[in-house]
Write a protein that holds these residues in place. Sequence first.
Motif, PDB file in Angstrom:
ATOM      1  N   ILE A   8       0.837  -1.201   0.000  1.00 60.56           N
ATOM      2  CA  ILE A   8       0.000   0.000   0.000  1.00 60.56           C
ATOM      3  C   ILE A   8       0.870   1.249   0.000  1.00 60.56           C
ATOM      4  CG2 ILE A   8      -1.642   1.334   1.388  1.00 60.56           C
ATOM      5  CD1 ILE A   8      -2.942  -1.241   2.201  1.00 60.56           C
ATOM      6  N   ALA A   9       1.968   1.216   0.749  1.00 58.11           N
ATOM      7  CA  ALA A   9       2.834   2.388   0.821  1.00 58.11           C
ATOM      8  C   ALA A   9       3.437   2.713  -0.526  1.00 58.11           C
ATOM      9  CB  ALA A   9       3.938   2.167   1.850  1.00 58.11           C
ATOM     10  N   VAL A  10       3.910   1.678  -1.238  1.00 54.72           N
ATOM     11  CA  VAL A  10       4.486   1.894  -2.564  1.00 54.72           C
ATOM     12  C   VAL A  10       3.424   2.386  -3.532  1.00 54.72           C
ATOM     13  CG1 VAL A  10       5.576   0.772  -4.526  1.00 54.72           C
ATOM     14  CG2 VAL A  10       6.322   0.227  -2.206  1.00 54.72           C
ATOM     15  N   ALA A  11       2.241   1.776  -3.481  1.00 56.84           N
ATOM     16  CA  ALA A  11       1.160   2.200  -4.362  1.00 56.84           C
ATOM     17  C   ALA A  11       0.785   3.642  -4.097  1.00 56.84           C
ATOM     18  CB  ALA A  11      -0.059   1.295  -4.167  1.00 56.84           C
ATOM     19  N   THR A  12       0.815   4.047  -2.829  1.00 59.11           N
ATOM     20  CA  THR A  12       0.504   5.435  -2.492  1.00 59.11           C
ATOM     21  C   THR A  12       1.514   6.377  -3.119  1.00 59.11           C
ATOM     22  OG1 THR A  12      -0.443   4.710  -0.404  1.00 59.11           O
ATOM     23  CG2 THR A  12       0.117   7.039  -0.584  1.00 59.11           C
ATOM     24  N   ALA A  13       2.795   5.993  -3.045  1.00 61.05           N
ATOM     25  CA  ALA A  13       3.833   6.836  -3.626  1.00 61.05           C
ATOM     26  C   ALA A  13       3.688   6.940  -5.126  1.00 61.05           C
ATOM     27  CB  ALA A  13       5.215   6.277  -3.262  1.00 61.05           C
ATOM     28  N   VAL A  14       3.369   5.827  -5.780  1.00 57.01           N
ATOM     29  CA  VAL A  14       3.173   5.843  -7.229  1.00 57.01           C
ATOM     30  C   VAL A  14       2.019   6.736  -7.609  1.00 57.01           C
ATOM     31  CG1 VAL A  14       2.522   4.437  -9.209  1.00 57.01           C
ATOM     32  CG2 VAL A  14       4.205   3.577  -7.574  1.00 57.01           C
ATOM     33  N   ALA A  32      -3.127   1.587 -12.067  1.00 56.61           N
ATOM     34  CA  ALA A  32      -3.257   0.146 -11.885  1.00 56.61           C
ATOM     35  C   ALA A  32      -2.926  -0.607 -13.160  1.00 56.61           C
ATOM     36  CB  ALA A  32      -4.672  -0.193 -11.430  1.00 56.61           C
ATOM     37  N   ILE A  33      -2.739  -1.908 -12.998  1.00 52.25           N
ATOM     38  CA  ILE A  33      -2.535  -2.825 -14.113  1.00 52.25           C
ATOM     39  C   ILE A  33      -3.769  -3.705 -14.208  1.00 52.25           C
ATOM     40  CG2 ILE A  33      -1.104  -4.675 -15.055  1.00 52.25           C
ATOM     41  CD1 ILE A  33       1.209  -3.535 -13.376  1.00 52.25           C
ATOM     42  N   TYR A  34      -4.381  -3.723 -15.382  1.00 48.89           N
ATOM     43  CA  TYR A  34      -5.624  -4.463 -15.593  1.00 48.89           C
ATOM     44  C   TYR A  34      -5.368  -5.690 -16.473  1.00 48.89           C
ATOM     45  CZ  TYR A  34      -7.643  -0.260 -13.612  1.00 48.89           C
ATOM     46  OH  TYR A  34      -7.943   0.798 -12.771  1.00 48.89           O
ATOM     47  N   ALA A  35      -6.198  -6.689 -16.289  1.00 46.94           N
ATOM     48  CA  ALA A  35      -5.945  -8.004 -16.870  1.00 46.94           C
ATOM     49  C   ALA A  35      -6.055  -8.025 -18.387  1.00 46.94           C
ATOM     50  CB  ALA A  35      -6.918  -9.021 -16.276  1.00 46.94           C
ATOM     51  N   PRO A 202      -1.617  -7.633 -20.196  1.00 52.96           N
ATOM     52  CA  PRO A 202      -2.292  -6.673 -19.313  1.00 52.96           C
ATOM     53  C   PRO A 202      -2.044  -5.240 -19.779  1.00 52.96           C
ATOM     54  CG  PRO A 202      -1.100  -8.311 -18.039  1.00 52.96           C
ATOM     55  CD  PRO A 202      -0.670  -8.486 -19.470  1.00 52.96           C
ATOM     56  N   ILE A 203      -2.877  -4.343 -19.300  1.00 48.19           N
ATOM     57  CA  ILE A 203      -2.783  -2.931 -19.675  1.00 48.19           C
ATOM     58  C   ILE A 203      -2.558  -2.105 -18.417  1.00 48.19           C
ATOM     59  CG2 ILE A 203      -4.021  -0.964 -20.656  1.00 48.19           C
ATOM     60  CD1 ILE A 203      -5.534  -2.936 -22.426  1.00 48.19           C
ATOM     61  N   GLN A 204      -1.532  -1.293 -18.436  1.00 45.71           N
ATOM     62  CA  GLN A 204      -1.250  -0.388 -17.320  1.00 45.71           C
ATOM     63  C   GLN A 204      -1.872   0.969 -17.640  1.00 45.71           C
ATOM     64  OE1 GLN A 204       2.898  -0.128 -16.308  1.00 45.71           O
ATOM     65  NE2 GLN A 204       2.417   0.391 -14.192  1.00 45.71           N
ATOM     66  N   ARG A 205      -2.682   1.454 -16.725  1.00 48.16           N
ATOM     67  CA  ARG A 205      -3.462   2.654 -17.034  1.00 48.16           C
ATOM     68  C   ARG A 205      -3.558   3.562 -15.807  1.00 48.16           C
ATOM     69  NH1 ARG A 205      -7.764   0.169 -18.820  1.00 48.16           N
ATOM     70  NH2 ARG A 205      -9.156   0.437 -17.035  1.00 48.16           N
ATOM     71  N   ASN A 206      -3.406   4.852 -16.038  1.00 47.05           N
ATOM     72  CA  ASN A 206      -3.658   5.872 -15.030  1.00 47.05           C
ATOM     73  C   ASN A 206      -4.951   6.583 -15.393  1.00 47.05           C
ATOM     74  OD1 ASN A 206      -1.081   5.252 -14.019  1.00 47.05           O
ATOM     75  ND2 ASN A 206      -0.120   6.843 -15.264  1.00 47.05           N
ATOM     76  N   GLU A 207      -5.848   6.707 -14.447  1.00 48.58           N
ATOM     77  CA  GLU A 207      -7.100   7.398 -14.745  1.00 48.58           C
ATOM     78  C   GLU A 207      -7.604   8.123 -13.509  1.00 48.58           C
ATOM     79  OE1 GLU A 207     -10.118   4.556 -15.858  1.00 48.58           O
ATOM     80  OE2 GLU A 207      -9.199   3.022 -14.609  1.00 48.58           O
ATOM     81  N   ASP A 208      -8.432   9.119 -13.744  1.00 48.17           N
ATOM     82  CA  ASP A 208      -9.050   9.881 -12.668  1.00 48.17           C
ATOM     83  C   ASP A 208     -10.492   9.432 -12.525  1.00 48.17           C
ATOM     84  OD1 ASP A 208      -6.767  11.435 -12.168  1.00 48.17           O
ATOM     85  OD2 ASP A 208      -7.235  12.761 -13.838  1.00 48.17           O
ATOM     86  N   GLU A 266      -9.086   1.989  -2.976  1.00 52.29           N
ATOM     87  CA  GLU A 266      -8.642   1.532  -4.291  1.00 52.29           C
ATOM     88  C   GLU A 266      -7.404   2.288  -4.735  1.00 52.29           C
ATOM     89  OE1 GLU A 266     -10.279   1.032  -8.899  1.00 52.29           O
ATOM     90  OE2 GLU A 266     -11.634   1.806  -7.348  1.00 52.29           O
ATOM     91  N   VAL A 267      -7.348   3.585  -4.469  1.00 51.13           N
ATOM     92  CA  VAL A 267      -6.222   4.413  -4.880  1.00 51.13           C
ATOM     93  C   VAL A 267      -4.913   3.891  -4.294  1.00 51.13           C
ATOM     94  CG1 VAL A 267      -5.165   6.694  -4.631  1.00 51.13           C
ATOM     95  CG2 VAL A 267      -7.569   6.506  -5.285  1.00 51.13           C
ATOM     96  N   VAL A 268      -4.912   3.501  -3.018  1.00 55.29           N
ATOM     97  CA  VAL A 268      -3.675   3.082  -2.361  1.00 55.29           C
ATOM     98  C   VAL A 268      -3.420   1.589  -2.489  1.00 55.29           C
ATOM     99  CG1 VAL A 268      -3.748   5.000  -0.734  1.00 55.29           C
ATOM    100  CG2 VAL A 268      -4.786   2.812  -0.102  1.00 55.29           C
ATOM    101  N   GLY A 269      -4.282   0.881  -3.201  1.00 54.87           N
ATOM    102  CA  GLY A 269      -4.049  -0.537  -3.432  1.00 54.87           C
ATOM    103  C   GLY A 269      -4.592  -1.467  -2.379  1.00 54.87           C
ATOM    104  N   ASP A 270      -5.394  -0.951  -1.458  1.00 51.65           N
ATOM    105  CA  ASP A 270      -6.052  -1.808  -0.462  1.00 51.65           C
ATOM    106  C   ASP A 270      -7.321  -2.362  -1.103  1.00 51.65           C
ATOM    107  OD1 ASP A 270      -7.218  -3.038   1.695  1.00 51.65           O
ATOM    108  OD2 ASP A 270      -7.591  -1.190   2.833  1.00 51.65           O
ATOM    109  N   LEU A 271      -7.147  -3.388  -1.921  1.00 51.64           N
ATOM    110  CA  LEU A 271      -8.256  -3.885  -2.728  1.00 51.64           C
ATOM    111  C   LEU A 271      -9.327  -4.559  -1.877  1.00 51.64           C
ATOM    112  CD1 LEU A 271      -6.374  -5.240  -5.878  1.00 51.64           C
ATOM    113  CD2 LEU A 271      -7.131  -2.915  -5.328  1.00 51.64           C
ATOM    114  N   ASP A 272      -8.923  -5.281  -0.850  1.00 49.69           N
ATOM    115  CA  ASP A 272      -9.919  -5.923   0.024  1.00 49.69           C
ATOM    116  C   ASP A 272     -10.782  -4.875   0.717  1.00 49.69           C
ATOM    117  OD1 ASP A 272      -9.051  -8.438  -0.657  1.00 49.69           O
ATOM    118  OD2 ASP A 272      -7.675  -8.612   1.043  1.00 49.69           O
ATOM    119  N   GLY A 273     -10.131  -3.806   1.190  1.00 52.76           N
ATOM    120  CA  GLY A 273     -10.893  -2.730   1.826  1.00 52.76           C
ATOM    121  C   GLY A 273     -11.829  -2.049   0.858  1.00 52.76           C
ATOM    122  N   ALA A 274     -11.372  -1.864  -0.376  1.00 52.21           N
ATOM    123  CA  ALA A 274     -12.216  -1.230  -1.388  1.00 52.21           C
ATOM    124  C   ALA A 274     -13.411  -2.109  -1.717  1.00 52.21           C
ATOM    125  CB  ALA A 274     -11.398  -0.947  -2.642  1.00 52.21           C
ATOM    126  N   ILE A 275     -13.186  -3.414  -1.841  1.00 57.65           N
ATOM    127  CA  ILE A 275     -14.283  -4.339  -2.137  1.00 57.65           C
ATOM    128  C   ILE A 275     -15.349  -4.251  -1.056  1.00 57.65           C
ATOM    129  CG2 ILE A 275     -14.910  -6.784  -2.249  1.00 57.65           C
ATOM    130  CD1 ILE A 275     -12.220  -7.268  -3.639  1.00 57.65           C
TER     131      ILE A 275
END
Length: 339
Positions: A8-14, A32-35, A202-208, A266-275
């Motif tokens: 999460i820390a690395v994802a936050t920095a990215v 994120a990177i999408y399938a 996979p596709i790496q994408r930045n979006e707002d 979701e922004v910081v990569g805590d996917l379980d929390g986002a779900i």
Amino acid sequence: MKYLSKSIAVATAVAASIIPAAVSAETLPVSAIYAAGQDAPSEFQTLVVERFDGNEGAKFALELRNALSRARIDGENYFEVRRESGLGEGAGHAAWINGTAFSEVERLPAGTTEERKCVRKDADKKCVEYRTYTYSCRELTVRFTGEVQMLDARDELVYDRGFSTTGSQRYCRNQSSVPSVSDMVTGMVERLAWEIRSDFAPIQRNEDIRVLESRKDMEKPLRKPFKKALKLTKSDWAAACAEFDRLNEAQPGHITLTFNAGLCREVVGDLDGAIELYQRTLELEPGKDYPTAGLSRIASRQRAEEQLAIHYAEPAEEQYASGEEGDAEGETAASGAAQ
């Protein structure tokens, strides 16, 4: 390159590194990177794009080779793409791609069109007489069809996709230009090559992603800090998320606050929390597309993690050579000494 799940820390920095100084709407940055559309290509590191049969075969093979070469994760090529069948050393787990690509062109009558023109003007150059002209028209139809196959080193089929797409343009004799068959085919070739690339990598994408802004049913003391948090999304998303989290704890079960807190996860990569928070949003407001879209993004990210783990995994023989073989030899030597 090895794929490692980001903390999460690395994802936050990215995410912080990609956010602009200001954005035009109340959004949060999701990097994120999408399938890929298919899982099977994940196991291959080298792709050999061979000859495609058909009148558009050479053109499509070149475009597909280029599209696959542009697939990148974290700035590095996802595949090594070759056109020759001789792989040489260090090629990685390879697959071969071939198929067919055909175009067919048809021009048929397509009615008429009328155009009213001035045929006489007076001394002041004002039109005083008009005439209507009728022009014949035609319909240009281009069909692009074919098949793409991927085979592994054992010649086993691991991917097979047939395609057929059609484009049409109507034109009339009063037009200054006629539709270009070449341009129409090129557009179809590029779109299909991109679709295949999306199936393979996979596709790496930045979006707002937009936050929710409704304050309906929000407790009055929370409205002013909520408005402040919305403004912060334009300059300091981390501070905005801290405030969204605090407000969500202050009034749990509010749709806007629940969703925004989930988006922050979701922004910081805590996917379980986002779900968890997106599912809660759906419970509060069933059928809404914004939490459903969030869950879909996360499902794709989780699938992408599996694909990347397969793609970047060390081959078994390399793992054996790097340590397991030495351990086995050591065990044999120790056994001999004991005897």
